[in-house]
Design a protein around this motif. Structure first.
Motif, PDB file in Angstrom:
ATOM      1  N   SER A   1       0.834  -1.209   0.000  1.00  7.68           N
ATOM      2  CA  SER A   1       0.000   0.000   0.000  1.00  7.68           C
ATOM      3  C   SER A   1       0.863   1.252   0.000  1.00  7.68           C
ATOM      4  O   SER A   1       0.506   2.250  -0.625  1.00  7.68           O
ATOM      5  CB  SER A   1      -0.975   0.037   1.179  1.00  7.68           C
ATOM      6  OG  SER A   1      -0.760  -0.972   2.077  1.00  7.68           O
ATOM      7  N   PHE A   2       1.992   1.203   0.702  1.00  8.22           N
ATOM      8  CA  PHE A   2       2.902   2.361   0.720  1.00  8.22           C
ATOM      9  C   PHE A   2       3.400   2.659  -0.684  1.00  8.22           C
ATOM     10  O   PHE A   2       3.423   3.816  -1.120  1.00  8.22           O
ATOM     11  CB  PHE A   2       4.086   2.099   1.660  1.00  8.22           C
ATOM     12  CG  PHE A   2       5.052   3.246   1.766  1.00  8.22           C
ATOM     13  CD1 PHE A   2       4.807   4.309   2.627  1.00  8.22           C
ATOM     14  CD2 PHE A   2       6.205   3.283   0.985  1.00  8.22           C
ATOM     15  CE1 PHE A   2       5.696   5.387   2.723  1.00  8.22           C
ATOM     16  CE2 PHE A   2       7.097   4.344   1.072  1.00  8.22           C
ATOM     17  CZ  PHE A   2       6.839   5.403   1.945  1.00  8.22           C
ATOM     18  N   GLU A   3       3.762   1.613  -1.420  1.00  8.99           N
ATOM     19  CA  GLU A   3       4.283   1.791  -2.783  1.00  8.99           C
ATOM     20  C   GLU A   3       3.178   2.163  -3.763  1.00  8.99           C
ATOM     21  O   GLU A   3       3.404   2.945  -4.677  1.00  8.99           O
ATOM     22  CB  GLU A   3       5.012   0.526  -3.251  1.00  8.99           C
ATOM     23  CG  GLU A   3       6.328   0.257  -2.524  1.00  8.99           C
ATOM     24  CD  GLU A   3       7.348   1.396  -2.647  1.00  8.99           C
ATOM     25  OE1 GLU A   3       7.219   2.252  -3.522  1.00  8.99           O
ATOM     26  OE2 GLU A   3       8.280   1.428  -1.818  1.00  8.99           O
ATOM     27  N   ASP A   4       1.983   1.600  -3.586  1.00 12.32           N
ATOM     28  CA  ASP A   4       0.858   1.884  -4.487  1.00 12.32           C
ATOM     29  C   ASP A   4       0.541   3.371  -4.534  1.00 12.32           C
ATOM     30  O   ASP A   4       0.118   3.894  -5.563  1.00 12.32           O
ATOM     31  CB  ASP A   4      -0.400   1.121  -4.046  1.00 12.32           C
ATOM     32  CG  ASP A   4      -0.345  -0.335  -4.474  1.00 12.32           C
ATOM     33  OD1 ASP A   4       0.572  -0.688  -5.247  1.00 12.32           O
ATOM     34  OD2 ASP A   4      -1.205  -1.130  -4.035  1.00 12.32           O
ATOM     35  N   VAL A   5       0.720   4.047  -3.391  1.00  8.23           N
ATOM     36  CA  VAL A   5       0.404   5.470  -3.296  1.00  8.23           C
ATOM     37  C   VAL A   5       1.387   6.303  -4.118  1.00  8.23           C
ATOM     38  O   VAL A   5       1.036   7.377  -4.620  1.00  8.23           O
ATOM     39  CB  VAL A   5       0.440   5.917  -1.804  1.00  8.23           C
ATOM     40  CG1 VAL A   5       0.322   7.423  -1.676  1.00  8.23           C
ATOM     41  CG2 VAL A   5      -0.653   5.229  -1.026  1.00  8.23           C
ATOM     42  N   GLY A   6       2.607   5.798  -4.287  1.00  7.66           N
ATOM     43  CA  GLY A   6       3.628   6.557  -5.003  1.00  7.66           C
ATOM     44  C   GLY A   6       4.105   7.731  -4.171  1.00  7.66           C
ATOM     45  O   GLY A   6       4.124   8.869  -4.622  1.00  7.66           O
ATOM     46  N   HIS A   7       4.462   7.438  -2.914  1.00  3.83           N
ATOM     47  CA  HIS A   7       4.926   8.490  -1.996  1.00  3.83           C
ATOM     48  C   HIS A   7       6.120   9.270  -2.581  1.00  3.83           C
ATOM     49  O   HIS A   7       6.980   8.685  -3.244  1.00  3.83           O
ATOM     50  CB  HIS A   7       5.328   7.874  -0.656  1.00  3.83           C
ATOM     51  CG  HIS A   7       4.179   7.568   0.246  1.00  3.83           C
ATOM     52  ND1 HIS A   7       3.546   6.357   0.275  1.00  3.83           N
ATOM     53  CD2 HIS A   7       3.544   8.339   1.158  1.00  3.83           C
ATOM     54  CE1 HIS A   7       2.583   6.387   1.154  1.00  3.83           C
ATOM     55  NE2 HIS A   7       2.545   7.575   1.712  1.00  3.83           N
ATOM     56  N   SER A   8       6.163  10.548  -2.279  1.00  2.00           N
ATOM     57  CA  SER A   8       7.238  11.430  -2.758  1.00  2.00           C
ATOM     58  C   SER A   8       8.561  11.094  -2.072  1.00  2.00           C
ATOM     59  O   SER A   8       8.583  10.358  -1.080  1.00  2.00           O
ATOM     60  CB  SER A   8       6.875  12.878  -2.433  1.00  2.00           C
ATOM     61  OG  SER A   8       6.845  13.048  -1.032  1.00  2.00           O
ATOM     62  N   THR A   9       9.652  11.664  -2.584  1.00  2.00           N
ATOM     63  CA  THR A   9      10.964  11.489  -1.958  1.00  2.00           C
ATOM     64  C   THR A   9      10.935  12.031  -0.530  1.00  2.00           C
ATOM     65  O   THR A   9      11.487  11.430   0.385  1.00  2.00           O
ATOM     66  CB  THR A   9      12.053  12.236  -2.771  1.00  2.00           C
ATOM     67  OG1 THR A   9      11.876  11.892  -4.137  1.00  2.00           O
ATOM     68  CG2 THR A   9      13.445  11.864  -2.329  1.00  2.00           C
ATOM     69  N   ASP A  10      10.257  13.162  -0.351  1.00  2.00           N
ATOM     70  CA  ASP A  10      10.137  13.746   0.992  1.00  2.00           C
ATOM     71  C   ASP A  10       9.480  12.766   1.949  1.00  2.00           C
ATOM     72  O   ASP A  10       9.932  12.588   3.078  1.00  2.00           O
ATOM     73  CB  ASP A  10       9.280  15.021   0.948  1.00  2.00           C
ATOM     74  CG  ASP A  10      10.088  16.227   0.532  1.00  2.00           C
ATOM     75  OD1 ASP A  10      11.305  16.067   0.323  1.00  2.00           O
ATOM     76  OD2 ASP A  10       9.497  17.319   0.412  1.00  2.00           O
ATOM     77  N   ALA A  11       8.413  12.137   1.487  1.00  2.00           N
ATOM     78  CA  ALA A  11       7.688  11.179   2.322  1.00  2.00           C
ATOM     79  C   ALA A  11       8.593   9.992   2.676  1.00  2.00           C
ATOM     80  O   ALA A  11       8.601   9.526   3.812  1.00  2.00           O
ATOM     81  CB  ALA A  11       6.435  10.701   1.601  1.00  2.00           C
ATOM     82  N   ARG A  12       9.370   9.533   1.701  1.00  2.00           N
ATOM     83  CA  ARG A  12      10.285   8.404   1.932  1.00  2.00           C
ATOM     84  C   ARG A  12      11.358   8.764   2.957  1.00  2.00           C
ATOM     85  O   ARG A  12      11.718   7.956   3.803  1.00  2.00           O
ATOM     86  CB  ARG A  12      10.944   7.971   0.619  1.00  2.00           C
ATOM     87  CG  ARG A  12      10.006   7.190  -0.248  1.00  2.00           C
ATOM     88  CD  ARG A  12      10.513   6.999  -1.654  1.00  2.00           C
ATOM     89  NE  ARG A  12       9.409   6.517  -2.468  1.00  2.00           N
ATOM     90  CZ  ARG A  12       9.012   5.255  -2.512  1.00  2.00           C
ATOM     91  NH1 ARG A  12       9.653   4.345  -1.838  1.00  2.00           N
ATOM     92  NH2 ARG A  12       7.976   4.905  -3.241  1.00  2.00           N
ATOM     93  N   GLU A  13      11.858  10.009   2.855  1.00  2.00           N
ATOM     94  CA  GLU A  13      12.878  10.442   3.819  1.00  2.00           C
ATOM     95  C   GLU A  13      12.284  10.562   5.213  1.00  2.00           C
ATOM     96  O   GLU A  13      12.928  10.265   6.215  1.00  2.00           O
ATOM     97  CB  GLU A  13      13.486  11.779   3.373  1.00  2.00           C
ATOM     98  CG  GLU A  13      14.505  11.571   2.268  1.00  2.00           C
ATOM     99  CD  GLU A  13      14.965  12.860   1.622  1.00  2.00           C
ATOM    100  OE1 GLU A  13      14.544  13.948   2.092  1.00  2.00           O
ATOM    101  OE2 GLU A  13      15.732  12.773   0.653  1.00  2.00           O
ATOM    102  N   MET A  14      11.026  10.978   5.236  1.00  2.00           N
ATOM    103  CA  MET A  14      10.320  11.165   6.506  1.00  2.00           C
ATOM    104  C   MET A  14      10.162   9.862   7.281  1.00  2.00           C
ATOM    105  O   MET A  14      10.124   9.866   8.514  1.00  2.00           O
ATOM    106  CB  MET A  14       8.916  11.663   6.134  1.00  2.00           C
ATOM    107  CG  MET A  14       8.372  12.730   6.979  1.00  2.00           C
ATOM    108  SD  MET A  14       6.849  13.205   6.147  1.00  2.00           S
ATOM    109  CE  MET A  14       5.945  13.663   7.572  1.00  2.00           C
ATOM    110  N   THR A  15      10.094   8.750   6.557  1.00  2.00           N
ATOM    111  CA  THR A  15       9.864   7.457   7.225  1.00  2.00           C
ATOM    112  C   THR A  15      10.966   7.166   8.253  1.00  2.00           C
ATOM    113  O   THR A  15      10.696   6.545   9.277  1.00  2.00           O
ATOM    114  CB  THR A  15       9.803   6.283   6.218  1.00  2.00           C
ATOM    115  OG1 THR A  15      11.036   6.218   5.502  1.00  2.00           O
ATOM    116  CG2 THR A  15       8.650   6.401   5.263  1.00  2.00           C
ATOM    117  N   SER A  16      12.196   7.650   7.983  1.00  2.00           N
ATOM    118  CA  SER A  16      13.313   7.340   8.889  1.00  2.00           C
ATOM    119  C   SER A  16      13.086   7.885  10.304  1.00  2.00           C
ATOM    120  O   SER A  16      13.644   7.369  11.269  1.00  2.00           O
ATOM    121  CB  SER A  16      14.623   7.869   8.305  1.00  2.00           C
ATOM    122  OG  SER A  16      14.573   9.257   8.261  1.00  2.00           O
TER     123      SER A  16
END
Ligand code: HEM
Length: 97
Positions: free
Chosen positions: A64-79
């Motif tokens: 589901s995380f990948e299906d949304v197509g999260h932005s680079t910012d969102a990916r960095e935020m996960t950390s």
């Protein structure tokens, strides 16, 4: 004596069973790409809403995380919310069961 506040190179491993226990709004953990995230404090702030995270609570949210197509910012935020990794035995069991 100078002490390190936290050791960044030490990975904490959790089993799938442990993650599955954190499936309520009191404690919400998710698995994304075999990493464990504690999103309890992020629920209300998530731009995509609380509900979508709750639906995945205690389980693997990678798809589901990948299906949304999260932005680079969102990916960095996960950390900011990462607390550890899925134990290799659990990864193995997930793949072959
Ligand atoms: C720690 C994990 C997560 C973080 C830090 C995060 C962060 C974000 C951010 C910053 C956005 C705004 C749009 C963007 O920048 O891409 C967003 C949107 C969204 N997220 Fe997440 N997210 C996480 C996990 C998830 C998961 C597991 C799901 C699905 C179950 C999800 C579903 C969505 C949806 C549906 C949107 C709205 C997309 C839209 O309106 O176009 N997110 N998320």
């Amino acid at each position: 004596m100078v002490e390190k506040e936290e050791s960044k190179d030490e990975v904490k491993y959790y089993s799938l069973e442990e993650v599955q226990q954190h499936n309520s709004c009191k404690s919400t953990w998710l698995i994304i790409h075999n990493k464990i995230y504690d999103v309890t404090k992020f629920l209300e702030e998530h731009p995509g809403g609380e509900e979508v995270l709750r639906e995945q609570a205690g389980g693997d949210a990678t798809e589901s995380f990948e299906d949304v197509g999260h932005s680079t910012d969102a990916r960095e935020m996960t950390s900011m919310y990462m607390i550890g990794e899925l134990h290799p035995v659990s990864i193995y069991l997930c793949l072959f069961n």
